[in-house]
Design an enzyme around this catalytic site. Structure first.
Site, mmCIF file in Angstrom:
data_model
loop_
_atom_site.group_PDB
_atom_site.id
_atom_site.type_symbol
_atom_site.label_atom_id
_atom_site.label_comp_id
_atom_site.label_asym_id
_atom_site.label_seq_id
_atom_site.Cartn_x
_atom_site.Cartn_y
_atom_site.Cartn_z
ATOM 1 N N HIS A 1 -4.551 -3.187 -0.946
ATOM 2 C CA HIS A 1 -4.947 -4.520 -1.425
ATOM 3 C C HIS A 1 -6.117 -5.061 -0.599
ATOM 4 O O HIS A 1 -5.974 -6.093 0.066
ATOM 5 C CB HIS A 1 -3.762 -5.495 -1.319
ATOM 6 C CG HIS A 1 -2.465 -4.964 -1.842
ATOM 7 N ND1 HIS A 1 -1.249 -5.217 -1.232
ATOM 8 C CD2 HIS A 1 -2.187 -4.185 -2.913
ATOM 9 C CE1 HIS A 1 -0.283 -4.615 -1.915
ATOM 10 N NE2 HIS A 1 -0.829 -3.979 -2.938
ATOM 11 N N GLY B 1 0.820 -1.212 0.000
ATOM 12 C CA GLY B 1 0.000 0.000 0.000
ATOM 13 C C GLY B 1 0.848 1.254 0.000
ATOM 14 O O GLY B 1 1.987 1.239 0.469
ATOM 15 N N ASN B 2 0.309 2.324 -0.528
ATOM 16 C CA ASN B 2 1.003 3.620 -0.519
ATOM 17 C C ASN B 2 0.015 4.753 -0.738
ATOM 18 O O ASN B 2 -1.080 4.544 -1.247
ATOM 19 C CB ASN B 2 2.148 3.674 -1.553
ATOM 20 C CG ASN B 2 2.005 2.635 -2.637
ATOM 21 O OD1 ASN B 2 1.226 2.831 -3.565
ATOM 22 N ND2 ASN B 2 2.701 1.521 -2.504
ATOM 23 N N THR C 1 9.063 3.555 1.327
ATOM 24 C CA THR C 1 9.060 2.130 1.017
ATOM 25 C C THR C 1 9.441 1.352 2.285
ATOM 26 O O THR C 1 10.041 1.927 3.211
ATOM 27 C CB THR C 1 10.043 1.833 -0.155
ATOM 28 O OG1 THR C 1 9.855 0.480 -0.561
ATOM 29 C CG2 THR C 1 11.497 2.037 0.242
ATOM 30 N N THR D 1 8.204 5.360 -1.788
ATOM 31 C CA THR D 1 7.627 4.090 -2.216
ATOM 32 C C THR D 1 7.999 3.756 -3.665
ATOM 33 O O THR D 1 8.084 4.648 -4.509
ATOM 34 C CB THR D 1 6.077 4.117 -2.095
ATOM 35 O OG1 THR D 1 5.552 3.008 -2.806
ATOM 36 C CG2 THR D 1 5.471 5.379 -2.655
ATOM 37 N N GLU E 1 6.142 2.291 -5.700
ATOM 38 C CA GLU E 1 4.952 2.357 -6.563
ATOM 39 C C GLU E 1 4.514 3.799 -6.830
ATOM 40 O O GLU E 1 3.401 4.026 -7.310
ATOM 41 C CB GLU E 1 3.798 1.561 -5.939
ATOM 42 C CG GLU E 1 4.003 0.057 -6.048
ATOM 43 C CD GLU E 1 2.779 -0.725 -5.610
ATOM 44 O OE1 GLU E 1 2.098 -1.279 -6.476
ATOM 45 O OE2 GLU E 1 2.506 -0.782 -4.406
HETATM 46 ZN ZN LIG Z 1 0.406 -2.786 -4.408
#
Ligand SMILES: [Zn+2]
Length: 351
Positions: free
Chosen positions: A176, A108-109, A124, A153, A155
């Site tokens: 998620h 998650g971010n 991260t 992160t 992402e």
């Molecule tokens: Zn993810």
């Protein structure tokens, strides 16, 4: 067409010295507008409780900074009361994501836009449930880290691609949540016309799978954010953006996850779920449009709404004129009648 009136419209009217009695009597009121009118008791005088709660929040710099701003200016912004407040909000959202099991491990971010092409984001390798304001990072829209001691992160590119493509996106949340991610793994878009909250606040689409953190992944998500605020990422999770604030982006997750659970429960009850009509959906879409929430169905005709042909576990289109053939949709009326008869038999024995 009826006028849609939101709580903000009423507050604006009151601030301008107007009277709620001047509102059209046949107007469609959003739920918060209805609450506000009830609180006002028809007197047209706003109580302190209904004025914006955020008035004591630190203000952003008068002139927004950008990635070309001088390093000391960026550092000053990063360490300002304004950014500290946003960092606290991100930590709080991280806690809620973790408590609700929407994130796992370091997954998650979260990102929040704080200038023309700069954003605060989560680090991260830190659990979202236990972040501190000092963990946050400042990045430019290419993903280069500008401030912060922890590494940003991996992402982040996806969040930034969303902000680049959708000028209204001020905050993004990725996680998620298991039920919604189940739909993303199966490649099934949640059906429509079942729960008003979902219709008003969410607009869902599925982006194809790519390796997390790659520019291609961000690109495929960004391609959808013009008309959708919640993207199911195939075989991965969900990302949502908001034009309001980070809590609002997080709310999209709660609404989607609760909806996916409810849909799965209703699909297991041995009975065709009831859906609301296209006309009823149109009322909700009017509220959605007045709240500035995108939806590809805005402007569609009534007969084009509520088409659930793609949803396999037995949900029929609420609009008969546009329904596909039941056989073509994988729905067998004879088998359905048999199931219905058996269910009724069991239910009568239980009485
Ligand atoms: Zn993810």
């Amino acid at each position: 067409m009826k006028t849609v009136i939101s709580a903000k419209d009423i507050q604006d009217l009151l601030r301008a010295g107007g009277d709620v009695k001047s509102l059209p009597t046949d107007a469609l009121l959003t739920p918060s507008a209805r609450d506000l009118l009830r609180e006002l008791g028809g007197h047209g005088v706003a109580k302190p409780a209904v004025t914006s709660e955020k008035t004591d929040s630190p203000m952003p710099p008068a002139k927004p900074l950008n990635s070309k701003s001088r390093k000391p200016e960026l550092e000053a912004l990063f360490n300002s009361a304004y950014c500290h407040d946003l960092k606290l909000q991100i930590c709080e959202i991280g806690r809620r994501l973790w408590q609700r099991a929407y994130v796992d491990g370091n997954g998650g971010n979260v990102a929040v836009r704080v200038g023309e092409d700069i954003a605060l984001c989560t680090p991260t390798l830190v659990s979202k449930g236990f972040m501190k304001p000092d963990d946050m990072c400042l990045v430019d829209f290419e993903g280069n880290q500008l401030c912060g001691t922890k590494k940003r992160t991996s992402e982040i590119l996806m969040h930034l691609q969303i902000m680049k493509r959708q000028a209204r996106a001020v905050a993004t949340v990725h996680c998620h949540p298991p039920y919604a991610t189940g739909f993303a793994v199966a490649g099934v878009e949640p059906p429509t016309c079942m729960i008003p909250e979902f219709e008003v606040f969410s607009s869902v689409a599925i982006a194809p799978y790519r390796t997390p953190g790659t520019p291609e992944m961000g690109q495929l998500v960004a391609d959808l954010v013009d008309k959708h605020n919640t993207i199911l990422m195939a075989n991965h999770g969900v990302v949502a953006w908001s034009h309001n604030n980070v809590e609002d982006a997080y709310f999209k997750m709660e609404i989607l996850e609760a909806y996916c659970r409810t849909v799965l429960v209703s699909a297991q009850l041995g009975k065709q779920p009831n859906t609301f009509t296209a006309l009823q959906l149109q009322d909700l879409l009017k509220i959605k449009q007045s709240l500035g929430i995108p939806d590809p169905r805005h402007g569609l005709k009534e007969c084009e709404l509520c088409d659930n042909a793609e949803w396999r576990p037995g949900v029929e289109c609420a609009v008969t004129s546009k329904a596909t053939s039941p056989i073509a949709a994988g729905y067998d009326p004879e088998a359905e009648a048999a199931v219905q008869a058996i269910t009724e038999q069991i239910m009568s024995q239980l009485k």
